[in-house]
Design a protein around this motif. Structure first.
Motif, PDB file in Angstrom:
ATOM      1  N   ALA A 130       0.830  -1.210   0.000  1.00 58.86           N
ATOM      2  CA  ALA A 130       0.000   0.000   0.000  1.00 58.86           C
ATOM      3  C   ALA A 130       0.863   1.258   0.000  1.00 58.86           C
ATOM      4  O   ALA A 130       1.770   1.394   0.821  1.00 58.86           O
ATOM      5  CB  ALA A 130      -0.917  -0.007   1.214  1.00 58.86           C
ATOM      6  N   GLY A 131       0.576   2.154  -0.945  1.00 63.24           N
ATOM      7  CA  GLY A 131       1.315   3.411  -1.041  1.00 63.24           C
ATOM      8  C   GLY A 131       2.409   3.363  -2.092  1.00 63.24           C
ATOM      9  O   GLY A 131       2.954   4.402  -2.468  1.00 63.24           O
ATOM     10  N   ALA A 132       2.749   2.177  -2.577  1.00 62.58           N
ATOM     11  CA  ALA A 132       3.727   2.091  -3.667  1.00 62.58           C
ATOM     12  C   ALA A 132       3.070   2.566  -4.966  1.00 62.58           C
ATOM     13  O   ALA A 132       1.853   2.446  -5.130  1.00 62.58           O
ATOM     14  CB  ALA A 132       4.229   0.662  -3.827  1.00 62.58           C
ATOM     15  N   SER A 133       3.885   3.093  -5.868  1.00 55.26           N
ATOM     16  CA  SER A 133       3.315   3.664  -7.100  1.00 55.26           C
ATOM     17  C   SER A 133       4.207   3.453  -8.301  1.00 55.26           C
ATOM     18  O   SER A 133       5.432   3.541  -8.186  1.00 55.26           O
ATOM     19  CB  SER A 133       3.143   5.192  -6.970  1.00 55.26           C
ATOM     20  N   ILE A 134       3.563   3.231  -9.428  1.00 58.60           N
ATOM     21  CA  ILE A 134       4.236   3.298 -10.727  1.00 58.60           C
ATOM     22  C   ILE A 134       3.655   4.513 -11.439  1.00 58.60           C
ATOM     23  O   ILE A 134       2.438   4.600 -11.618  1.00 58.60           O
ATOM     24  CB  ILE A 134       3.963   2.037 -11.575  1.00 58.60           C
ATOM     25  N   VAL A 135       4.523   5.438 -11.798  1.00 57.05           N
ATOM     26  CA  VAL A 135       4.070   6.602 -12.558  1.00 57.05           C
ATOM     27  C   VAL A 135       4.707   6.518 -13.941  1.00 57.05           C
ATOM     28  O   VAL A 135       5.934   6.560 -14.081  1.00 57.05           O
ATOM     29  CB  VAL A 135       4.457   7.924 -11.871  1.00 57.05           C
ATOM     30  N   ASN A 136       3.865   6.338 -14.935  1.00 58.70           N
ATOM     31  CA  ASN A 136       4.333   6.209 -16.311  1.00 58.70           C
ATOM     32  C   ASN A 136       4.141   7.523 -17.054  1.00 58.70           C
ATOM     33  O   ASN A 136       3.043   8.101 -17.026  1.00 58.70           O
ATOM     34  CB  ASN A 136       3.549   5.102 -17.027  1.00 58.70           C
ATOM     35  N   GLY A 174      -2.056  -3.265  -3.447  1.00 61.06           N
ATOM     36  CA  GLY A 174      -1.857  -1.916  -2.912  1.00 61.06           C
ATOM     37  C   GLY A 174      -1.049  -1.024  -3.833  1.00 61.06           C
ATOM     38  O   GLY A 174      -0.963   0.186  -3.609  1.00 61.06           O
ATOM     39  N   VAL A 175      -0.451  -1.593  -4.878  1.00 64.09           N
ATOM     40  CA  VAL A 175       0.390  -0.793  -5.793  1.00 64.09           C
ATOM     41  C   VAL A 175      -0.516  -0.032  -6.758  1.00 64.09           C
ATOM     42  O   VAL A 175      -1.391  -0.608  -7.395  1.00 64.09           O
ATOM     43  CB  VAL A 175       1.355  -1.685  -6.599  1.00 64.09           C
ATOM     44  N   ARG A 176      -0.302   1.260  -6.860  1.00 68.51           N
ATOM     45  CA  ARG A 176      -1.117   2.059  -7.780  1.00 68.51           C
ATOM     46  C   ARG A 176      -0.341   2.355  -9.050  1.00 68.51           C
ATOM     47  O   ARG A 176       0.893   2.277  -9.068  1.00 68.51           O
ATOM     48  CB  ARG A 176      -1.598   3.333  -7.095  1.00 68.51           C
ATOM     49  N   VAL A 177      -1.076   2.720 -10.081  1.00 74.81           N
ATOM     50  CA  VAL A 177      -0.459   2.987 -11.387  1.00 74.81           C
ATOM     51  C   VAL A 177      -1.132   4.214 -11.993  1.00 74.81           C
ATOM     52  O   VAL A 177      -2.360   4.298 -12.015  1.00 74.81           O
ATOM     53  CB  VAL A 177      -0.628   1.810 -12.374  1.00 74.81           C
ATOM     54  N   THR A 178      -0.304   5.128 -12.483  1.00 72.83           N
ATOM     55  CA  THR A 178      -0.842   6.346 -13.098  1.00 72.83           C
ATOM     56  C   THR A 178      -0.163   6.612 -14.429  1.00 72.83           C
ATOM     57  O   THR A 178       1.059   6.506 -14.545  1.00 72.83           O
ATOM     58  CB  THR A 178      -0.594   7.566 -12.178  1.00 72.83           C
ATOM     59  N   ASP A 179      -0.972   6.972 -15.402  1.00 77.03           N
ATOM     60  CA  ASP A 179      -0.469   7.462 -16.686  1.00 77.03           C
ATOM     61  C   ASP A 179      -0.507   8.987 -16.622  1.00 77.03           C
ATOM     62  O   ASP A 179      -1.588   9.588 -16.663  1.00 77.03           O
ATOM     63  CB  ASP A 179      -1.382   6.936 -17.804  1.00 77.03           C
ATOM     64  N   VAL A 180       0.654   9.607 -16.480  1.00 78.45           N
ATOM     65  CA  VAL A 180       0.733  11.071 -16.475  1.00 78.45           C
ATOM     66  C   VAL A 180       0.975  11.507 -17.920  1.00 78.45           C
ATOM     67  O   VAL A 180       1.977  11.118 -18.529  1.00 78.45           O
ATOM     68  CB  VAL A 180       1.858  11.576 -15.546  1.00 78.45           C
ATOM     69  N   ALA A 181       0.056  12.302 -18.454  1.00 83.40           N
ATOM     70  CA  ALA A 181       0.075  12.611 -19.887  1.00 83.40           C
ATOM     71  C   ALA A 181       0.182  14.117 -20.132  1.00 83.40           C
ATOM     72  O   ALA A 181      -0.826  14.812 -20.234  1.00 83.40           O
ATOM     73  CB  ALA A 181      -1.200  12.050 -20.529  1.00 83.40           C
ATOM     74  N   HIS A 222       2.779  14.548  -6.549  1.00 78.98           N
ATOM     75  CA  HIS A 222       1.420  14.554  -5.991  1.00 78.98           C
ATOM     76  C   HIS A 222       0.755  13.179  -6.118  1.00 78.98           C
ATOM     77  O   HIS A 222       0.278  12.626  -5.120  1.00 78.98           O
ATOM     78  CB  HIS A 222       0.591  15.623  -6.710  1.00 78.98           C
ATOM     79  N   VAL A 223       0.761  12.613  -7.331  1.00 77.81           N
ATOM     80  CA  VAL A 223       0.044  11.340  -7.499  1.00 77.81           C
ATOM     81  C   VAL A 223       0.731  10.207  -6.740  1.00 77.81           C
ATOM     82  O   VAL A 223       0.083   9.260  -6.303  1.00 77.81           O
ATOM     83  CB  VAL A 223      -0.154  10.931  -8.984  1.00 77.81           C
ATOM     84  N   ALA A 224       2.044  10.320  -6.561  1.00 74.42           N
ATOM     85  CA  ALA A 224       2.793   9.236  -5.899  1.00 74.42           C
ATOM     86  C   ALA A 224       2.775   9.336  -4.381  1.00 74.42           C
ATOM     87  O   ALA A 224       3.230   8.405  -3.710  1.00 74.42           O
ATOM     88  CB  ALA A 224       4.243   9.238  -6.392  1.00 74.42           C
ATOM     89  N   THR A 225       2.260  10.435  -3.866  1.00 77.47           N
ATOM     90  CA  THR A 225       2.286  10.595  -2.407  1.00 77.47           C
ATOM     91  C   THR A 225       0.892  10.869  -1.834  1.00 77.47           C
ATOM     92  O   THR A 225       0.753  11.316  -0.698  1.00 77.47           O
ATOM     93  CB  THR A 225       3.252  11.738  -1.994  1.00 77.47           C
ATOM     94  N   LEU A 226      -0.124  10.606  -2.632  1.00 80.66           N
ATOM     95  CA  LEU A 226      -1.500  10.724  -2.125  1.00 80.66           C
ATOM     96  C   LEU A 226      -1.722   9.667  -1.040  1.00 80.66           C
ATOM     97  O   LEU A 226      -0.976   8.676  -0.969  1.00 80.66           O
ATOM     98  CB  LEU A 226      -2.477  10.488  -3.271  1.00 80.66           C
ATOM     99  N   PRO A 228      -2.750   6.319   0.572  1.00 80.37           N
ATOM    100  CA  PRO A 228      -2.593   5.058  -0.182  1.00 80.37           C
ATOM    101  C   PRO A 228      -3.879   4.456  -0.731  1.00 80.37           C
ATOM    102  O   PRO A 228      -3.804   3.528  -1.540  1.00 80.37           O
ATOM    103  CB  PRO A 228      -1.942   4.115   0.834  1.00 80.37           C
ATOM    104  N   HIS A 229      -5.054   4.980  -0.346  1.00 78.99           N
ATOM    105  CA  HIS A 229      -6.298   4.411  -0.908  1.00 78.99           C
ATOM    106  C   HIS A 229      -6.724   5.111  -2.196  1.00 78.99           C
ATOM    107  O   HIS A 229      -7.752   4.760  -2.772  1.00 78.99           O
ATOM    108  CB  HIS A 229      -7.431   4.470   0.135  1.00 78.99           C
ATOM    109  N   ILE A 230      -5.926   6.086  -2.664  1.00 71.41           N
ATOM    110  CA  ILE A 230      -6.323   6.852  -3.861  1.00 71.41           C
ATOM    111  C   ILE A 230      -5.418   6.518  -5.036  1.00 71.41           C
ATOM    112  O   ILE A 230      -4.187   6.537  -4.907  1.00 71.41           O
ATOM    113  CB  ILE A 230      -6.230   8.378  -3.601  1.00 71.41           C
TER     114      ILE A 230
END
Ligand code: NDP
Ligand code: 8X3
Length: 252
Positions: A130-136, A174-181, A222-226, A228-230
């Protein structure tokens, strides 16, 4: 456990700005890119502030990616955030005019390179949970077609869909993933795309207000430190002074 971020393409533009932003928040940094001297400069700049591990890396080389991740010093092994930022556009002309090698380079870097790094770091990210993130780093070009985007835009469409698909598979970890475009942003990206044509660079950014690498770094942070439930699935960012064009029509 220290917060560790792994950044590809940290030698320039968004990646470098992300290194500075995460360092300001006290994160340990793993900084990669092909230009070793720039990595050393960044280590010199930020190393007094936070632990920094630099490693020259071409993301296209899957064996090198694997070796780097497996050989990380103990204090950098628990990677919590992966920023898949390394990427490039080449050949801004029309599809029918471009060199096939340029298409291959974009696919090898923006698609194959991105999956190489993701695959190698998934175990660490899942271990963090929980709280880990992949930002692509995707692009507006992954969503909106325009002339001269051909394979570049298609690689960024891959980034978008891969991000969404990863979310499905990572559900429950718990790992989140975001496409930053991002849209128009001022960086060496345009010099690379135009074969280091300074005139083309100046023309693109002239008399307008593009995004700056620091703007993107702020959004990535911002997206990587929200909390952990977002999960922000996709974040498309344009300068206020950029919008879409209309459909093109061929006339007699
Ligand atoms: P820059 O050219 O400033 O930075 C690109 C980074 O990618 C450099 O650090 C470069 O490092 C690295 N890189 C390129 N190829 C490789 C490779 N084979 N292996 C490892 N690293 C590599 O561009 P930006 O910062 O603007 O772009 C970053 C990302 O954002 C890219 O994915 C780009 O497609 C995307 N983007 C850019 C936009 C813009 O307008 N600037 C808008 C939307 C998305 P080195 O050469 O040292 O290896
Ligand atoms: C780069 C943004 O608009 O040049 O990804 O395609 S754009």
């Amino acid at each position: 456990m220290p917060n560790v971020v792994f950044i590809t393409g940290a030698t320039s533009g968004f990646g470098r700005a992300c290194a500075i932003r995460f360092a300001a928040a006290g994160w340990s940094l793993i900084l990669t890119g092909r230009r070793a001297e720039r990595l050393d400069e960044l280590k010199e700049q930020l190393g007094g502030q936070v632990p920094v591990h630099v490693a020259p890396l071409d993301v296209r080389d899957h064996a090198a990616v694997r070796a780097l991740v497996e050989g990380l010093p103990a204090e950098f092994r628990a990677v919590k955030v992966l920023i898949n930022n390394a990427g490039l556009a080449l050949a801004p002309g029309r599809a029918q005019e471009v060199d096939l090698n340029d298409w291959h380079t974009m696919i090898d870097t923006n698609v194959t390179g991105l999956v190489n790094v993701t695959h190698a770091l998934l175990p660490s990210l899942i271990e963090n949970g929980a709280g880990a993130s992949i930002v692509n780093l995707g692009s507006v070009a992954g969503q909106w077609p325009y002339q001269g985007s051909h394979v570049y835009g298609a690689t960024k469409a891959f980034v978008r869909q891969f991000s969404y698909n990863l979310r499905c598979d990572l559900l429950g970890t718990g790992v989140r993933v975001t496409d930053v475009a991002p849209g128009l942003a001022e960086s060496e990206f345009t010099l690379v795309r135009t074969g280091w044509n300074q005139e083309a660079y100046d023309k693109l950014y002239r008399d307008t207000t593009p995004l700056q690498p620091e703007d993107i770094a702020e959004q990535v942070f911002h997206v990587a430190t929200l909390p952990p439930h977002i999960n922000i699935n996709r974040l498309e960012i344009m300068p206020v002074r950029q919008a879409w064009a209309g459909f093109a029509i061929d006339r007699d």
